[in-house]
Design a protein around this motif. Structure first.
Motif, PDB file in Angstrom:
ATOM      1  N   PHE A 152      -4.958   1.325 -12.968  1.00 21.37           N
ATOM      2  CA  PHE A 152      -4.941   0.258 -11.971  1.00 21.37           C
ATOM      3  C   PHE A 152      -5.026   0.817 -10.543  1.00 21.37           C
ATOM      4  O   PHE A 152      -5.580   0.177  -9.642  1.00 21.37           O
ATOM      5  CB  PHE A 152      -3.658  -0.565 -12.149  1.00 21.37           C
ATOM      6  N   TYR A 202      -8.292   0.728  -8.915  1.00 20.30           N
ATOM      7  CA  TYR A 202      -8.807  -0.631  -8.744  1.00 20.30           C
ATOM      8  C   TYR A 202      -9.712  -0.772  -7.517  1.00 20.30           C
ATOM      9  O   TYR A 202     -10.813  -1.331  -7.602  1.00 20.30           O
ATOM     10  CB  TYR A 202      -7.607  -1.587  -8.684  1.00 20.30           C
ATOM     11  N   ALA A 244     -12.713  -3.163 -11.220  1.00 19.58           N
ATOM     12  CA  ALA A 244     -12.038  -4.337 -10.661  1.00 19.58           C
ATOM     13  C   ALA A 244     -12.439  -5.591 -11.422  1.00 19.58           C
ATOM     14  O   ALA A 244     -11.591  -6.444 -11.750  1.00 19.58           O
ATOM     15  CB  ALA A 244     -12.386  -4.475  -9.181  1.00 19.58           C
ATOM     16  N   LEU A 285      -1.371  -6.339 -10.978  1.00 17.51           N
ATOM     17  CA  LEU A 285      -2.623  -6.958 -10.555  1.00 17.51           C
ATOM     18  C   LEU A 285      -2.388  -8.164  -9.654  1.00 17.51           C
ATOM     19  O   LEU A 285      -3.083  -8.373  -8.664  1.00 17.51           O
ATOM     20  CB  LEU A 285      -3.423  -7.388 -11.789  1.00 17.51           C
TER      21      LEU A 285
END
Length: 1853
Positions: free
Chosen positions: A1738, A1741, A1748, A1808
């Motif tokens: 992550f 990202y 993404a 997220l």
């Protein structure tokens, strides 16, 4: 008067009296109060250790009280103290330790007031001695106690000796009048009292011996009684041996030496005469009448005289001058006893050893008497006795033989020194004899250790140069390892002693000088063992050789370490072992500041794929000779890193060693913390260093405990759960103050509570909370018995003694439900839960009755209900109310929980239990019979009858339609209903047998008047056993029932009631009578139980007695088996003779009789071999099975530990010394067969092959002893001409053991010279073939005995001159094959010209196609190929026949490629590659699947580089044309994608196509290949295919992934799939698959991360390999489009709704629970492993739009699922009161997997949501975080613990 009455009344009064005394200080009052409390605690304790502990503490308290303070006590109080201690002593008569401790207390009190103590003891003894009743067993025990353990008691008995003997004499008629008394403890105790009187009161006894008064009559009666015991009136061997010692001790009380000498000689003669004899001892004269001359009488007398006689008696002469009792009286007796092979042979040999000890003591006196050295005859006798016993299969005899040899050598050395005999020829003779024995013979090593100190190491190694290599061979076998290590130890000790002696006094050798001398001789040997590929040799070398070496030569550490390179294969393990041994022996820490290289190597070893390397490194890390040495920070951090990755090892030894190492480490933590915490109470308090040390230790223990709890989830693998339970056990044993009464060592320190309180004050070490208890309670319902039992043990040993009420109620309901389950496993869980509840339950029932009583009554009522239900509807009962669960619960509750049986069962209840059990067994057997009135039959129904009965019961079409499917055809599969009923019956009968036997044994052992079983009830129980065992016909049920039956019979045979003792013999008679009853079904085969019934009774006999039932039964069976068959015998009936043989086999094979059957082996062997000639097939079959079992029993342990070993460890002379009766019979069998062969009479000899097989398993012995077997040789030589091929082979092997090793070459030469020199000589083909086989067998034996190769020249010359035997002129392929096999043995000594001729002829041979009628041609061609492939030049020519050779040649050639690797790196490899490539397509189209598979295997083997080089880019196969290569690959893909062939062929094809594709750039081919891997990696695929996937990754996957990072980015997507496949395979159920996948990960890591040095590839442990692949995926492929999917696909599903539904279903839908496809997979663990990598992914990202997009897409798909399942979690009813539904969830594996998957998804989603605005509307981050933390908090309080990685992630949020 009992202590309990005393303590409840008088003890309190005594306490008050002590407290009220003014002149006693308060400190003394407190001490006395504690002293009294400890005494009362001792009286109330049941466990031996607990009693000893409380007494030890009481004794220490009493000794610390000042004498002046005790003297100030009033006389009455002191008197009461004495009474209290004395009463305790009277109650503890059977415990010598307790009695001695209490006597020490009495002596302390006697120092204060002697008269009070003396008078109290005297008063009690006078009451005992002057009572009117005859002595009881308890009275005798009291008399023994006062004689042996009471100082005051002995003083009183000195004056009362005659009274005591009179009371004993008064008891003798009572003892001898009844058989039970004669052979029971009463007689033994009577003899023991006599012995102790003679031993401890010799002065008083001596006066009585010469007295003519009435007191003398008592002593005369006692002597007569003792002699009658010795001479056979009593059958107990122990009693007779004790009586022999008692009589000898009486002789030693005689003051007149001449009188004692005469009596001793007379005593010897009594046991050697048949008629009566008068024994005179002083004024005592008794008439002796021998009753039973079984050898025990002579043994008892010899043992007694040797043990008790003074030296002057032993050297006394009788008649002839120069003779003495020791040499001329005792030794002939002992020699005869040794030769008789009695069933008490161990005791005989023990007496022989005592004789040697006495000879050593009396040696100077013996020289004076004889005036000469020990004669050669005596030396020969002594050597022979010891030698023949060195190989004895009897337990303990071989070990005693070593001490006997040591004594003999010491005597011989003294004798040589005294008479100045410097030659010492005996040493050389013995060493020659030892060296001649094969290395497998245990007999050679024990004498060697005895000779070494006298012969010296140089002499030993000069005569026996093969000793070092033999030591290594022994260390490769389990049972010879201790012998080899002993020899090595003595060699080192002797070498060091010689170095010191030989060095000058001015310059003694330094440690390093000594080590250098050691290294010259032994370092190569030790390093060879440490670096060996044999695990057993490695382990034994590190366990035995290294510690011995470093203790004797400390400087050897440096020399060994300098010779090791950890990067070389095998050296890393050796390095860890050497370091660990050094740490243990020296005690120095090896982790200093300048030891960075050592630390780096340690970490490398801890990460190794090899279990043994990791264990050696772990041991190095944990061990320290000083338990108070605090672990360093390095050790703490290394262990924290190591442990989580090593909890799921497949290896049970690994788990055990891991626990042992951690226990050592925890002891170091505890003891170092205890040393530090002592400063807590000092004025200075704890230093900063102490504080740090304490904190580190306490935190590590707490971390380890929490780690164990986290992994005790139901979805963890068995391996992980078992490991963490072992670690949990180590933590609780080490770091709690729970005292274990069953252990002598390993108890917690006295002030352990101080450390525990310190930890608890800091919020640590909260081990016993309810939530933690729930984790272990969940394990009580584990699917594996080991986990359940270990969890229960921890709960019972360490956790509080009572349970919370809510937990008790829930567990009781669950236990009841489980006991109703038809699944055996679940019923066992319920039974275990009942046992746990009986230990812990508190507050569930009313307080007026004990809870245990209520629960047991509840179970008994339940059992009655289940019986009624089964009687009404057996099918319904089998499904919902089976019997076995309740019976198992009763067995565990009544018999495994202390005190429950006595509290809850009375006499009437016990009788009711027996009656109910009888009704149950009749009902169940009636179901199997299908006829409730058939209970009088003693013959079991056939399996067909059982099936028909059950089919009828469950409502099918009756007998006619039973077992038919819908089309009316036979259905071999049992229906679910059928399985239910059958399982219920069989398992219930098994549990009934175990329960009933254990119950009767326990009741009879209690001797409680309120709880007994009368004779009728016992007979009823015996009928239950007989019915089950004879009528059940299910091996598991019969075997399980026999466990209880043996206990039942043992309890009955130990009873004092003759009627009860008679029951087992009646059962035996009934069983034997069944043999003779006519029947059509077998009572001894097909799981029938008659042999087990008989074995159960015989195994229960007391081994210390003469075993009359065994003798009677064996003789009965032998007679029955010998009975001729009737003329009209019917092969469809079960013949009594056949049944007798099968029963004999059960007795021989059964381990419960041990060596007791060995005395009957000659008779049984002769019977079995004779019966092989029977016309009845069933008889021959039974005889062969009996003979096979008998051979296994006679030959003892196999040297390799394998059943099918070609040889045993026993030599031929030793075998015939142990079983002399077999020699003439076996020899006669061979001679008869040879004679018929000589006269050309073709007669069958069915026993011939078995006889030869037995002889072939023997080893050659020493020179002279083997030469004594020379009469076996003529018939064996003649059998070479047998027309039966097997006889020729076996006779050649049998020949080897009958020839002395020194005559091997001469025999071979004689045989070779008899071979025809040309084809013109007429000869018999069979004889020629047999002679060649004999030459080969003897030659192989000669080469094993390390003969010099030069001595073979004459044999080689003769063989070369007979080359025609392999030419076309010799038409028999078998003869040619035998000739080639001989040449292969001596190939290195043959001339080049001969080998060229032979090889050219073999090459011509393999190029032709043999006629189908040529017997043996296939084997010959295979041997020819093997011979040619042994020479690289000829192998190259042989491989050129791959294209046009016949099928056998082609198959042999490709197989030869995989059988050896000597061709690697040679020109031969190039030839092999070329030929394999040229013939690949042809092989792929070949219809012979075996050849196709072997060809592909050879192709992969030859073309694949060494595994360690797979990380290197290897060149593309040069011989392949691209088009042709594509064709081959396409053929392979076609077969693979259509699953052509079986799994093995598919796996080979997958490896081959992987090899061919390793350099391919065709993306479509690689994608097809990748899909195949994805298909076959699934857990449902066969293991061989999953293993092939792992190998394919190594062959091709490494290069694909490497190329994707360097030259071909288009392969990145493919690489992520390959890495994902590797992750799947690293979690595979098969350890072999996981290991291969770990190799892939290691190669990949080496290739990608260390391209500068790829050759030194290090293989990582499986779990480290998993982390390595995840790291690589994240580091190199995070931007790949499928990177996220490659991680997320391994997460478990998180559908809690389905899990909740599954948990609520309590009804069993099937009898057997279906296992998961991969039981090794651990959803929670893989989630824990993936979470950090997903979080790290992550972090990328913002860097990648593709990533993404994938993450956002995944978040949208997961948000609703996460939200829904979190809502379910919040709705779970979790509170202070335990909810039954929550406990059901806690034990549900899928719940834990789903929960870990849910938390992983939720945490990723939370990250997220914080970073990505577009998905924030899906969920509120703050609300999600709060919900997760709240759920976690509630879970922790209710017994569910998440891994630390989840907690850290939540805390971060």
């Amino acid at each position: 008067m009992t202590i309990l009455q005393f303590s409840s009344g008088q003890a309190e009064a005594l306490l008050k009296a002590v407290v009220s005394e003014d002149q006693v200080s308060s400190d003394v009052k407190d001490a006395l109060k504690i002293f009294l409390q400890k005494l009362i605690e001792n009286a109330r304790s049941a466990g031996k250790r607990s009693r000893e502990r409380s007494l030890e503490e009481a004794s220490q308290i009493l000794q610390k009280i000042p004498k002046e303070a005790l003297a100030s006590l009033q006389a009455a109080a002191l008197h009461q103290f004495v009474q209290l201690v004395l009463t305790l002593q009277l109650e503890a008569v059977t415990s010598s330790t307790v009695c001695r401790k209490l006597d020490q207390m009495l002596q302390v009190l006697a120092e204060i007031n002697y008269s009070v103590v003396f008078e109290e003891v005297k008063q009690y003894l006078l009451n005992l001695l002057h009572q009117k009743q005859v002595f009881s067993l308890k009275d005798l025990q009291l008399a023994c106690m006062f004689l042996e353990h009471s100082t005051m008691g002995r003083e009183v008995l000195i004056s009362e000796c005659s009274t005591l003997l009179s009371k004993v004499a008064e008891l003798i008629p009572v003892v001898m009048s009844d058989e039970a008394n004669r052979n029971g403890p009463l007689c033994y105790q009577t003899v023991k009292v006599c012995l102790q009187v003679f031993q401890l009161l010799p002065g008083q006894v001596s006066l009585m011996v010469y007295s003519k008064e009435s007191a003398n009559m008592s002593l005369r009666d006692i002597l007569e009684f003792l002699m009658s015991v010795i001479l056979g009136e009593v059958s107990s061997r122990d009693t007779r041996l004790l009586a022999g010692t008692a009589v000898a001790m009486l002789l030693m009380t005689v003051t007149d030496s001449q009188c004692a000498e005469s009596a001793a000689w007379s005593l010897l003669q009594i046991t050697n005469t048949v008629g009566p004899w008068r024994l005179t001892v002083g004024e005592l004269q008794v008439n002796c009448h021998p009753r039973r001359q079984d050898g025990v009488d002579r043994l008892a007398v010899c043992r007694g005289l040797l043990t008790c006689c003074r030296n002057d008696i032993l050297i006394s002469h009788h008649g002839n001058q120069g003779s003495c009792l020791l040499l001329n009286g005792l030794f002939p007796f002992i020699l005869a006893l040794c030769e008789e092979k009695l069933d008490c042979h161990y005791y005989v040999f023990q007496v022989f050893t005592i004789w040697l000890k006495r000879l050593k003591e009396c040696l100077s006196e013996v020289w004076e008497v004889t005036g000469a050295p020990l004669g050669s005859d005596l030396q020969e006798h002594l050597t022979q006795i010891i030698w023949s016993n060195s190989e004895s299969p009897l337990d303990g005899v071989a070990e005693v033989a070593r001490s006997a040899f040591c004594l003999f050598m010491e005597i011989y050395e003294k004798d040589c020194l005294h008479f100045e005999n410097t030659d010492k020829r005996l040493h050389v003779e013995l060493l020659n004899r030892i060296s001649e024995l094969p290395w497998e013979s245990k007999a050679k090593y024990l004498p060697l250790t005895a000779i070494l100190p006298y012969a010296g190491t140089d002499k030993v190694l000069e005569i026996y140069p093969a000793l070092p290599s033999h030591i290594l061979k022994c260390l490769s076998t389990n049972h010879l390892s201790p012998c080899a290590s002993e020899v090595y130890k003595y060699l080192l000790q002797e070498q060091k002693r010689e170095l010191i002696i030989n060095a000058s006094q001015e310059a003694p050798p330094t440690e390093q000088d000594s080590a250098n001398q050691w290294a010259l001789r032994w370092q190569p040997v030790v390093l060879e063992a440490l670096t060996s590929e044999l695990t057993l040799l490695q382990n034994n070398a590190s366990s035995y050789l290294l510690p011995l070496t470093l203790r004797a030569f400390p400087g050897a550490f440096n020399t060994m370490l300098s010779a090791l390179d950890p990067t070389v294969p095998g050296h890393l393990h050796a390095w860890a072992c050497v370091m660990s041994a050094q740490r243990t022996t020296s005690g120095h820490s090896l982790w200093s500041a300048d030891s960075t290289h050592a630390l780096k190597t340690l970490h490398l070893a801890l990460s190794s794929l090899d279990d043994s390397i990791r264990l050696a490194a772990l041991n190095l890390l944990c061990c320290s000779p000083k338990t108070k040495e605090a672990p360093s920070q390095v050790e703490y951090s290394t262990l924290r890193d190591f442990l989580p990755l090593n909890l799921n090892s497949e290896s049970s030894p690994f788990r055990q060693h891991l626990q042992a190492a951690l226990r050592k480490f925890l002891v170091r933590i505890r003891d170092s913390c205890m040393a530090s915490i002592k400063g807590l109470n000092s004025k200075k308090g704890l230093t900063e260093e102490d504080e740090v040390e304490l904190q580190q230790g306490v935190e590590f223990v707490d971390w380890l405990f929490q780690l164990s709890l986290v992994y005790l989830t139901p979805d963890s693998s068995f391996q992980r759960k078992k490991t963490v339970l072992l670690l949990l056990s180590a933590v609780l044993e080490t770091c709690t103050d729970t005292w274990n009464p069953d252990r002598k060592k390993g108890q917690p320190p006295a002030n352990m509570s101080m450390l525990i309180n310190w930890a608890k004050e800091r919020g640590k070490w909260d081990f016993f909370s309810k939530s933690k208890m729930l984790v272990l309670i969940g394990c009580l319902e584990d699917s594996t018995n080991e986990v359940r039992e270990l969890s229960a043990e921890l709960l019972l040993r360490f956790f509080p003694s009572s349970l919370p009420d809510d937990l008790t109620a829930v567990l009781l309901r669950r236990a009841e439900r489980l006991l109703h389950s038809p699944r055996v496993q679940e019923a066992q869980m319920g039974a275990l839960m009942v046992k746990f509840l009986l230990h812990k339950v508190d507050g569930t029932f009313e307080q007026d009755k004990k809870q245990s009583v209520k629960l047991i009554k509840f179970l008994l009522t339940k059992l009655e209900h289940h019986y009624l239900a089964a009687r009404n509807d057996m099918l319904l009962a089998a499904r919902t109310m089976p019997i076995h669960g309740i019976v198992s619960a009763l067995q565990r509750g009544l018999l495994e929980v202390p005190g429950v049986l006595v509290e809850s069962v009375t006499h009437s209840v016990a009788g009711d239990i027996v009656s109910l059990v009888e009704k149950l067994s009749l009902l169940l057997l009636g179901v199997l019979y299908g006829d409730q009135d058939a209970q009088e039959k003693d013959v079991p129904p056939s399996f067909c009858d059982m099936g028909n009965a059950i089919s009828s019961l469950i409502g099918q079409d009756g007998v006619e339609g039973a077992g038919l499917d819908g089309d009316g055809e036979e259905n071999v599969l049992l229906s679910e209903e059928h399985s239910l009923v059958l399982t219920c019956c069989w398992v219930s009968l098994k549990e009934i047998g175990i329960f009933l036997g254990s119950l009767v044994e326990r009741i009879l052992s209690l001797h409680c008047k309120e709880l007994t079983l009368n004779i009728e009830e016992l007979r009823k129980a015996s009928k239950v056993f007989k019915d089950i065992i004879l009528k059940c016909r299910h091996w598991g049920a019969v075997e399980g029932c026999c466990i209880g039956f043996t206990k039942f019979c043992r309890a009955l045979l130990s009873s004092s009631d003759p009627e009860i003792r008679e029951i087992p013999s009646l059962i035996l008679k009934q069983g034997l009578s069944v043999l003779h009853s006519p029947r059509s079904t077998s009572v001894t085969r097909r799981a029938a139980g008659l042999p087990m019934l008989i074995l159960g009774v015989l195994a229960a006999e007391d081994s210390s007695k003469t075993r009359p039932l065994l003798a009677q039964t064996v003789n009965n069976l032998l007679d029955t088996a010998k009975t001729p068959l009737p003329q009209d015998w019917d092969q469809t009936l079960d013949l009594p003779q056949v049944c007798a043989v099968h029963t004999l086999q059960a007795l021989v094979k059964g381990s419960s009789l041990g060596v007791a059957v060995l005395q009957y082996t000659p008779a049984v062997a002769i019977l079995s071999l004779t019966l092989l000639s029977s016309p009845c097939w069933a008889m021959r079959n039974a005889a062969l099975q009996l003979y096979s079992s008998l051979c296994t029993r006679m030959l003892g342990q196999q040297p390799t530990g394998e059943e099918g070993s070609a040889h045993s460890g026993m030599s031929s002379p030793s075998f015939f010394n142990l079983y002399p009766a077999l020699q003439p019979f076996l020899q006669g069998a061979l001679e008869r067969a040879a004679l018929d062969l000589h006269h050309a009479t073709l007669l069958l000899h069915p026993s011939l092959y078995p006889v030869l097989t037995l002889l072939s398993k023997l080893q050659p012995g020493a020179e002279e002893q083997t030469r004594a077997l020379s009469e076996f040789l003529p018939p064996l030589f003649l059998l070479a001409a047998s027309p039966v091929y097997g006889v020729r082979v076996m006779s050649s092997r049998a020949l080897v053991a009958m020839i002395p090793p020194s005559e091997y070459l001469a025999t071979v030469l004689q045989l070779v010279e008899k071979l025809p020199e040309s084809p013109d000589v007429v000869c018999c083909h069979n004889r020629l073939h047999g002679q060649l086989l004999q030459i080969g067998a003897i030659l192989a034996g000669a080469l094993k005995s390390n003969i010099s190769r030069s001595s073979l020249s004459e044999v080689v010359s003769e063989l070369e001159s007979r080359l025609w035997m392999v030419s076309v002129m010799q038409r028999c392929p078998l003869v040619r094959l035998a000739y080639v096999d001989i040449v292969r043995l001596i190939r290195g000594q043959c001339s080049g010209a001969f080998l060229t001729q032979l090889s050219s002829q073999l090459l011509q041979e393999i190029s032709r196609t043999p006629d189908i009628l040529e017997v043996g041609s296939s084997s010959y061609h295979q041997s020819a190929v093997d011979f040619l492939c042994g020479d690289p030049e000829w192998a190259c020519q042989a491989w050129q026949h791959l294209a046009n050779g016949n099928a056998v040649v082609r198959l042999s050639l490709v197989k030869s490629a995989t059988e050896g690797r000597g061709w690697r790196g040679t020109a031969l490899q190039q030839v092999m590659e070329r030929e394999l490539q040229a013939n690949l397509k042809k092989a792929l189209l070949d219809q012979n699947m075996e050849y196709r598979g072997a060809f592909l295997t050879a192709l992969v083997e030859v073309m694949t580089p060494e595994e360690s080089s797979l990380a290197l880019p290897f060149p593309c196969p040069s011989g392949f044309e691209e088009t042709w290569l594509e064709e081959c690959v396409e053929v392979l893909f076609t077969d693979l994608e259509s699953d052509t062939g079986g799994p093995v062929l598919i796996s080979t094809a997958l490896s081959a196509v992987s090899l061919l594709l390793c350099h391919s750039v065709d993306l479509s081919l690689l994608q097809r290949w990748c899909k195949l891997l994805e298909k076959h990696r699934r857990p449902e695929a066969p293991e061989v295919l999953r293993a092939a996937c792992a190998r394919a990754l190594c062959l091709c996957g490494v290069h694909v992934v490497t190329r994707s990072l360097t030259r071909c980015p288009t392969l990145k997507e493919l690489s992520t799939s390959l890495i994902s496949t590797g992750i799947y395979l690293l979690q595979d159920e098969s350890p072999q698959v996981r290991v291969k996948a770990a190799v892939f990960a290691s190669l990949l890591s080496c290739s990608v991360r260390r391209p500068e040095d790829p050759q030194k590839c290090f293989y990582m442990q499986v779990n480290r390999a998993l982390h390595s692949l995840l790291d690589l995926l994240l580091e190199k492929f995070w931007d790949a489009s499928c990177a996220l999917e490659a991680l997320v696909c391994h997460l478990p599903d998180c559908d809690l709704n389905a899990v909740l539904k599954e948990a609520k279903e309590t009804e069993c839908r099937s009898l057997y629970e279906r296992d998961e496809a991969n039981v090794f997979a651990e959803p929670s663990v893989i989630s824990e492993c993936l979470l950090p990598h997903l979080l790290n992914l992550f972090k990328h990202y913002p860097k990648s739009s593709t990533l993404a997009k994938n993450l956002e897409c995944w978040a949208r798909d997961s948000a609703a699922i996460v939200k829904e399942n979190l809502t379910i979690c919040t709705q779970l009813q979790l509170g202070d009161v335990l909810n039954p539904d929550w406990l059901s969830l806690l034990i549900e594996p899928h719940f834990h997997g789903a929960l870990s998957g849910l938390f992983t998804r939720a945490i990723i989603l939370l990250q997220l949501l914080k970073e990505c605005d577009s998905i924030r509307p899906l969920l509120d981050p703050l609300s999600l975080s709060t919900t997760l933390q709240e759920i976690h908090r509630r879970f922790v309080l209710n017994g569910l613990f998440l891994p630390q990685v989840f907690i850290d992630a939540l805390r971060t949020d």
